[in-house]
Design a protein around this motif. Sequence first.
Motif, PDB file in Angstrom:
ATOM      1  N   ALA A  58       0.867  -1.167   0.000  1.00  0.00           N
ATOM      2  CA  ALA A  58       0.000   0.000   0.000  1.00  0.00           C
ATOM      3  C   ALA A  58       0.914   1.230   0.000  1.00  0.00           C
ATOM      4  CB  ALA A  58      -0.883   0.004   1.236  1.00  0.00           C
ATOM      5  N   TYR A  59       0.430   2.330  -0.541  1.00  0.00           N
ATOM      6  CA  TYR A  59       1.200   3.555  -0.598  1.00  0.00           C
ATOM      7  C   TYR A  59       0.474   4.626   0.193  1.00  0.00           C
ATOM      8  CZ  TYR A  59       3.491   0.767  -4.041  1.00  0.00           C
ATOM      9  OH  TYR A  59       4.146  -0.259  -4.652  1.00  0.00           O
ATOM     10  N   LYS A  60       1.218   5.298   1.070  1.00  0.00           N
ATOM     11  CA  LYS A  60       0.643   6.254   2.007  1.00  0.00           C
ATOM     12  C   LYS A  60       0.688   7.671   1.434  1.00  0.00           C
ATOM     13  CE  LYS A  60       1.147   7.533   6.877  1.00  0.00           C
ATOM     14  NZ  LYS A  60       1.982   7.330   8.075  1.00  0.00           N
ATOM     15  N   PHE A  61      -0.486   8.291   1.327  1.00  0.00           N
ATOM     16  CA  PHE A  61      -0.602   9.694   0.931  1.00  0.00           C
ATOM     17  C   PHE A  61      -1.087  10.456   2.156  1.00  0.00           C
ATOM     18  CE2 PHE A  61      -0.388   7.842  -3.186  1.00  0.00           C
ATOM     19  CZ  PHE A  61      -0.025   8.841  -4.074  1.00  0.00           C
ATOM     20  N   GLU A  62      -0.254  11.368   2.652  1.00  0.00           N
ATOM     21  CA  GLU A  62      -0.611  12.127   3.844  1.00  0.00           C
ATOM     22  C   GLU A  62      -1.298  13.431   3.470  1.00  0.00           C
ATOM     23  OE1 GLU A  62       2.138  12.319   7.152  1.00  0.00           O
ATOM     24  OE2 GLU A  62       3.407  10.876   6.109  1.00  0.00           O
ATOM     25  N   ALA A  63      -2.184  13.854   4.359  1.00  0.00           N
ATOM     26  CA  ALA A  63      -2.881  15.131   4.196  1.00  0.00           C
ATOM     27  C   ALA A  63      -2.515  16.018   5.383  1.00  0.00           C
ATOM     28  CB  ALA A  63      -4.383  14.915   4.126  1.00  0.00           C
ATOM     29  N   PRO A  64      -2.372  17.319   5.171  1.00  0.00           N
ATOM     30  CA  PRO A  64      -1.888  18.185   6.237  1.00  0.00           C
ATOM     31  C   PRO A  64      -2.803  18.305   7.445  1.00  0.00           C
ATOM     32  CG  PRO A  64      -2.510  19.479   4.319  1.00  0.00           C
ATOM     33  CD  PRO A  64      -2.591  18.041   3.925  1.00  0.00           C
ATOM     34  N   LYS A  65      -4.098  18.208   7.246  1.00  0.00           N
ATOM     35  CA  LYS A  65      -5.013  18.403   8.368  1.00  0.00           C
ATOM     36  C   LYS A  65      -6.060  17.301   8.459  1.00  0.00           C
ATOM     37  CE  LYS A  65      -4.590  23.382   8.717  1.00  0.00           C
ATOM     38  NZ  LYS A  65      -5.300  24.662   8.707  1.00  0.00           N
ATOM     39  N   GLY A  66      -5.698  16.096   8.118  1.00  0.00           N
ATOM     40  CA  GLY A  66      -6.598  14.958   8.284  1.00  0.00           C
ATOM     41  C   GLY A  66      -7.959  15.166   7.670  1.00  0.00           C
ATOM     42  N   SER A  67      -8.987  15.112   8.504  1.00  0.00           N
ATOM     43  CA  SER A  67     -10.354  15.117   7.994  1.00  0.00           C
ATOM     44  C   SER A  67     -10.745  16.427   7.316  1.00  0.00           C
ATOM     45  CB  SER A  67     -11.344  14.791   9.113  1.00  0.00           C
ATOM     46  OG  SER A  67     -11.258  15.746  10.137  1.00  0.00           O
ATOM     47  N   VAL A  68      -9.962  17.481   7.504  1.00  0.00           N
ATOM     48  CA  VAL A  68     -10.232  18.724   6.790  1.00  0.00           C
ATOM     49  C   VAL A  68      -9.852  18.562   5.317  1.00  0.00           C
ATOM     50  CG1 VAL A  68      -9.590  21.161   6.604  1.00  0.00           C
ATOM     51  CG2 VAL A  68      -9.924  20.130   8.841  1.00  0.00           C
ATOM     52  N   HIS A  69      -8.808  17.762   5.051  1.00  0.00           N
ATOM     53  CA  HIS A  69      -8.294  17.605   3.695  1.00  0.00           C
ATOM     54  C   HIS A  69      -8.509  16.217   3.110  1.00  0.00           C
ATOM     55  CE1 HIS A  69      -5.432  21.239   4.300  1.00  0.00           C
ATOM     56  NE2 HIS A  69      -6.642  21.619   3.967  1.00  0.00           N
ATOM     57  N   ILE A  70      -9.196  15.347   3.825  1.00  0.00           N
ATOM     58  CA  ILE A  70      -9.591  14.042   3.300  1.00  0.00           C
ATOM     59  C   ILE A  70     -11.101  13.941   3.498  1.00  0.00           C
ATOM     60  CG2 ILE A  70      -9.369  11.539   3.473  1.00  0.00           C
ATOM     61  CD1 ILE A  70      -6.630  11.998   4.810  1.00  0.00           C
ATOM     62  N   ILE A  71     -11.828  13.891   2.415  1.00  0.00           N
ATOM     63  CA  ILE A  71     -13.293  13.869   2.516  1.00  0.00           C
ATOM     64  C   ILE A  71     -13.815  12.617   1.815  1.00  0.00           C
ATOM     65  CG2 ILE A  71     -15.431  15.121   2.047  1.00  0.00           C
ATOM     66  CD1 ILE A  71     -13.604  17.670   1.832  1.00  0.00           C
ATOM     67  N   PRO A  72     -14.048  11.541   2.585  1.00  0.00           N
ATOM     68  CA  PRO A  72     -14.612  10.334   1.983  1.00  0.00           C
ATOM     69  C   PRO A  72     -16.134  10.409   1.948  1.00  0.00           C
ATOM     70  CG  PRO A  72     -14.003   9.895   4.250  1.00  0.00           C
ATOM     71  CD  PRO A  72     -13.663  11.334   3.970  1.00  0.00           C
ATOM     72  N   SER A  73     -16.731   9.792   0.948  1.00  0.00           N
ATOM     73  CA  SER A  73     -18.187   9.708   0.888  1.00  0.00           C
ATOM     74  C   SER A  73     -18.574   8.491   0.060  1.00  0.00           C
ATOM     75  CB  SER A  73     -18.797  10.982   0.289  1.00  0.00           C
ATOM     76  OG  SER A  73     -18.399  11.140  -1.055  1.00  0.00           O
ATOM     77  N   SER A  74     -19.820   8.105   0.171  1.00  0.00           N
ATOM     78  CA  SER A  74     -20.299   6.961  -0.624  1.00  0.00           C
ATOM     79  C   SER A  74     -21.775   7.163  -0.954  1.00  0.00           C
ATOM     80  CB  SER A  74     -20.081   5.642   0.120  1.00  0.00           C
ATOM     81  OG  SER A  74     -20.655   5.703   1.402  1.00  0.00           O
ATOM     82  N   PRO A  75     -22.082   8.156  -1.795  1.00  0.00           N
ATOM     83  CA  PRO A  75     -23.476   8.411  -2.138  1.00  0.00           C
ATOM     84  C   PRO A  75     -24.092   7.266  -2.934  1.00  0.00           C
ATOM     85  CG  PRO A  75     -22.019   9.722  -3.519  1.00  0.00           C
ATOM     86  CD  PRO A  75     -21.161   9.038  -2.497  1.00  0.00           C
ATOM     87  N   LEU A  76     -25.377   7.086  -2.744  1.00  0.00           N
ATOM     88  CA  LEU A  76     -26.121   6.062  -3.466  1.00  0.00           C
ATOM     89  C   LEU A  76     -26.247   6.465  -4.928  1.00  0.00           C
ATOM     90  CD1 LEU A  76     -27.855   3.452  -3.191  1.00  0.00           C
ATOM     91  CD2 LEU A  76     -29.827   4.951  -2.890  1.00  0.00           C
ATOM     92  N   ARG A  77     -25.992   5.512  -5.851  1.00  0.00           N
ATOM     93  CA  ARG A  77     -26.190   5.755  -7.281  1.00  0.00           C
ATOM     94  C   ARG A  77     -27.348   4.886  -7.746  1.00  0.00           C
ATOM     95  NH1 ARG A  77     -22.441   3.850 -12.198  1.00  0.00           N
ATOM     96  NH2 ARG A  77     -20.737   4.320 -10.789  1.00  0.00           N
ATOM     97  N   ILE A  78     -28.389   5.531  -8.230  1.00  0.00           N
ATOM     98  CA  ILE A  78     -29.559   4.830  -8.745  1.00  0.00           C
ATOM     99  C   ILE A  78     -29.297   4.489 -10.209  1.00  0.00           C
ATOM    100  CG2 ILE A  78     -32.046   4.963  -9.115  1.00  0.00           C
ATOM    101  CD1 ILE A  78     -31.197   5.166  -6.150  1.00  0.00           C
ATOM    102  N   VAL A  79     -29.374   3.213 -10.534  1.00  0.00           N
ATOM    103  CA  VAL A  79     -29.170   2.767 -11.903  1.00  0.00           C
ATOM    104  C   VAL A  79     -30.352   1.897 -12.316  1.00  0.00           C
ATOM    105  CG1 VAL A  79     -26.649   2.893 -11.830  1.00  0.00           C
ATOM    106  CG2 VAL A  79     -27.791   0.788 -11.165  1.00  0.00           C
ATOM    107  N   THR A  80     -30.436   1.541 -13.592  1.00  0.00           N
ATOM    108  CA  THR A  80     -31.541   0.734 -14.089  1.00  0.00           C
ATOM    109  C   THR A  80     -31.549  -0.652 -13.460  1.00  0.00           C
ATOM    110  OG1 THR A  80     -31.424   1.919 -16.169  1.00  0.00           O
ATOM    111  CG2 THR A  80     -32.662  -0.135 -16.175  1.00  0.00           C
ATOM    112  N   ALA A  81     -30.371  -1.238 -13.291  1.00  0.00           N
ATOM    113  CA  ALA A  81     -30.296  -2.592 -12.732  1.00  0.00           C
ATOM    114  C   ALA A  81     -30.287  -2.511 -11.205  1.00  0.00           C
ATOM    115  CB  ALA A  81     -29.050  -3.294 -13.265  1.00  0.00           C
ATOM    116  N   ILE A  82     -29.189  -2.871 -10.582  1.00  0.00           N
ATOM    117  CA  ILE A  82     -29.091  -2.881  -9.122  1.00  0.00           C
ATOM    118  C   ILE A  82     -28.418  -1.607  -8.655  1.00  0.00           C
ATOM    119  CG2 ILE A  82     -28.099  -4.099  -7.157  1.00  0.00           C
ATOM    120  CD1 ILE A  82     -28.298  -6.658  -8.848  1.00  0.00           C
ATOM    121  N   ASP A  83     -29.090  -0.872  -7.770  1.00  0.00           N
ATOM    122  CA  ASP A  83     -28.520   0.358  -7.223  1.00  0.00           C
ATOM    123  C   ASP A  83     -27.257   0.026  -6.436  1.00  0.00           C
ATOM    124  OD1 ASP A  83     -30.727   1.603  -8.272  1.00  0.00           O
ATOM    125  OD2 ASP A  83     -31.808   1.687  -6.370  1.00  0.00           O
ATOM    126  N   GLY A  84     -26.382   0.999  -6.311  1.00  0.00           N
ATOM    127  CA  GLY A  84     -25.155   0.786  -5.560  1.00  0.00           C
ATOM    128  C   GLY A  84     -24.601   2.098  -5.053  1.00  0.00           C
TER     129      GLY A  84
END
Length: 181
Positions: A58-84
Motif C-alpha cells: 500500500a502507498y501512504k498519501f498524507e494530508a496536512p489536516k486529516g479530515s479537513v483535507h480528506i473527505i470520503p463519501s459513498s453516495p447512493l447511485r440509482i441505476v436501471t439494474a441494481i442500485d449501488g
Amino acid sequence: MACKIDIGVAFDCAAITQAGIGNYVLLINKEDLDNGAITEDAISHEIETITLDAGTYAYKFEAPKGSVHIIPSSPLRIVTAIDGFDHTIDMRAVDVSQLSRENIAKMRFQKVVAIIPLTSGGAMMYGRNVGLRISDFQENPGDADTGGTIQFILKTPDNDAPEKYPPHLIESTFDVLTLVQ
C-alpha cells in the motif's frame, strides 16, 4: 442515563466513540488487492486481515489536516439494474514531488483501493469490489491557502457499475500500516 435501544445496534453509553478519520490514505493497486487475500469475521463481516503478495504494498498519501483535507463519501447511485454506491475520496496530498504527480496521473488508468484510518480504531476500505480512479486533479502552487498541496478526487468510475455495498470496515485489531513498505 438509560439506553435501551439494542435491536441490531450495540450502543455503549459509558464508552461513546470519537468520530473522525486519520491524516492519511493508503492506496493499493486494485489488482494487487485482488491477487492478495482478505479474511472476514464470520459474524460481523468486518475485515480481519489483508495479505498482499510479496513485493506489493500500500502507498501512504498524507494530508496536512486529516479530515479537513480528506473527505470520503459513498453516495447512493440509482441505476436501471441494481442500485449501488459511488465511493469517493476527495483529498489534498502534502507530498508534491514529481514521483507523486506521476503516481496520481497513473490513477487515470489504474484502479486503486483506498483505506482510511478511523480515530476510534479500525479503518474503512473504499473501492473494494469495483476500484477507484482519479476523476479530478488540481494544484495551485502560488496559493498560500492551499500551501502548494495537490487536490485530487478518486471515485468509482462513471462507466463502471457502482459498488454493491458501502465502504467496508476493517477491525481495529489489524494494523493497516503493515501494508506499507
